[in-house]
Write a protein that holds these residues in place. Structure first.
Motif: not given
Length: 499
Positions: A298-303, A331-334, A232-239
């Protein structure tokens, strides 16, 4: 040594954070011969279109065969509701009148159940509402419950596991009528549906169905919204992740790969009274959880799904996948994230049920594919419940297998687990309840308000193979004050309306 599951595990919400993650495959289940595909974007189920006329909002679903490309260059035969695999997300608000035209384009009879919905029995979509090939069933009801993450799936008697395993499942999101939400709510942007299930593939790309454990079909490959190896390319600081365990048998314990906590805001049947910090969330088949994840630019995390303690399951942990560690979603944050609103201290919440108002206590012994010593009989009504009643159901797992119990047309809270009271602050609204082996779980249930002495609702284990083998019973709702002895014990079977 026998391990005992903690109190919070009974809620389907294990809150202990696990470390030392070791990536690996699924132990104890057959391995898919196909290579894992490269990561791909998470598919987001489309929102189901609708029309509104005369105050009724109408949706249309068609269950039909299709083919899916889970692996490059390989076509897999699947079933879906208007899509090749899965189904669109139905979204409506509390207080709305809705109608859903469900057309059966399959080569065999099916049904469609609205899991978690409170509604009249004739529209519930259980095994007494078969939809024949080519027929259309058109249930219509008013949504009478708070905002929640619900879902829909087939419920044909004896073959539910096979129909769900082929791909028939979709989300049904209920919103509050004003549309306001203190939580992330932009569908597919910061409000992300995650329909998590598992499959094993044969060499030619078909779903493996010949190998089944005592719990049902357990696969070695995760499909998240029908996507293998999703990111998931995330664009928000909280999902906000709306997670559904749509697997026939596998349980999951969801956690972050960086060991940071998550925030639980909702369970099966609605929001919590206040956000709750958790290290992980355990979901058995049919359960849901709404989880908030805070992200860093910019810091990926995995569920991930981590190994679970399901109680004393007599050495069958491997056959149900309870020892597996699996990547669910990368999850790949912008690099620059849109800021999110502050986390509210309280959430819109339905008041807890009043335990002193319980009119009756019923006990259900969960055995080896039977309930109270009896297998499912379509011609037998097992329980008579007064419409609108609040009752305590004691769910006693007297067997060495794990079970959970889903009760149609009812929502409730676990008030006691294995002899220990669950404090009000730790309770949550649910419709599916995990009952570990050799334990008793007391659930305070509130039933719907639509009496119909002739048409039954179901209660059953939601490990679908157990359900298909007979671990299911039937109850009817009758008007308050009705003498149960005056109610016929033979239900009416109602078919689809043909269109």
């Amino acid at each position: 040594m026998t391990r005992r599951i903690g109190r919070r595990g009974f809620l389907g919400l294990a809150c202990a954070t696990a470390g030392g993650v070791v990536l690996g495959g699924c132990a104890g289940v057959p391995a898919s011969p196909l290579p894992a595909p490269a990561p791909r974007p998470l598919a987001i189920p489309p929102l189901a279109p609708s029309t509104t006329r005369d105050g009724v909002r109408t949706f249309a679903l068609t269950a039909a065969p299709g083919t899916s490309a889970f692996h490059p260059g390989v076509r897999t035969p699947t079933w879906g509701y208007g899509v090749a695999f899965g189904g669109p997300t139905i979204r409506a608000s509390r207080g709305e009148r809705v109608r859903v035209h469900v057309t059966n384009g399959l080569p065999e009879t099916t049904s469609t159940h609205w899991h978690g919905m409170t509604l009249p029995a004739e529209h519930d979509g259980g095994p007494h509402a078969p939809i024949e090939p080519g027929a259309t069933w058109s249930p219509e009801w008013t949504i009478e419950q708070p905002a929640a993450t619900l879902w829909y799936h087939p419920h044909p008697h004896g073959v539910t596991e096979r129909h769900v395993h082929r791909g028939l499942a979709g989300l049904f999101l209920v919103d509050e009528p004003d549309g306001a939400s203190p939580l992330p709510h932009r569908y597919g942007v910061d409000d992300i549906p995650l329909v998590v299930t598992d499959r094993t593939f044969t060499a030619d790309g078909e779903f493996e169905t010949r190998r089944r454990s005592a719990h049902g079909l357990v696969g070695d490959t995760l499909l998240v919204n029908g996507t293998v190896a999703p990111y998931l390319a995330a664009s928000s600081s909280r999902i906000r992740l709306r997670v559904l365990n749509a697997s026939p048998a596998r349980c999951y314990r969801f956690a972050r790969s960086d060991d940071r906590p998550m925030v639980l805001v909702g369970t099966d049947s609605g929001l919590l009274a206040a956000p709750r910090t958790v290290g992980s969330a355990l979901l058995t088949p049919g359960e849901r959880a709404e989880l908030l994840l805070d992200l860093d630019p910019g810091r990926p995390v995995t569920l991930r799904s981590l190994p679970q303690d399901l109680g004393a399951v007599s050495g069958t942990e491997r056959s149900i996948g309870a020892m597996d560690t699996l990547d669910v979603l990368r999850i790949r944050p912008a690099g620059v994230l849109e800021p999110s609103a502050p986390l509210p201290g309280a959430l819109p919440h339905e008041p807890d049920p009043d335990e002193s108002a319980a009119s009756r206590v019923r006990r259900f012994e969960l055995g080896n594919d039977v309930i109270n010593g009896r297998a499912m009989d379509m011609t037998r009504i097992d329980e008579i419940v007064h419409a609108g009643a609040t009752e305590v159901w004691e769910l006693a797992n007297v067997h060495s297998r794990p079970h959970n119990m889903h009760v149609h047309d009812a929502r409730g809270q676990v008030v006691e687990a294995d002899g220990r009271a669950v404090p009000p602050g730790q309770r949550s609204w649910k419709d599916t309840f995990y009952v570990p082996p050799r334990t008793v779980v007391r659930v305070l249930l509130r039933f719907g308000r639509h009496p119909d002495p002739a048409r039954p609702f179901m209660y059953h284990c939601h490990l679908l193979y157990h359900e298909d083998q007979g671990m299911m019973g039937q109850f009817v709702l009758v008007p308050e004050g009705t003498d149960p002895g005056s109610v016929p014990r033979t239900p009416v079977t109602h078919g689809a309306d043909h269109g």
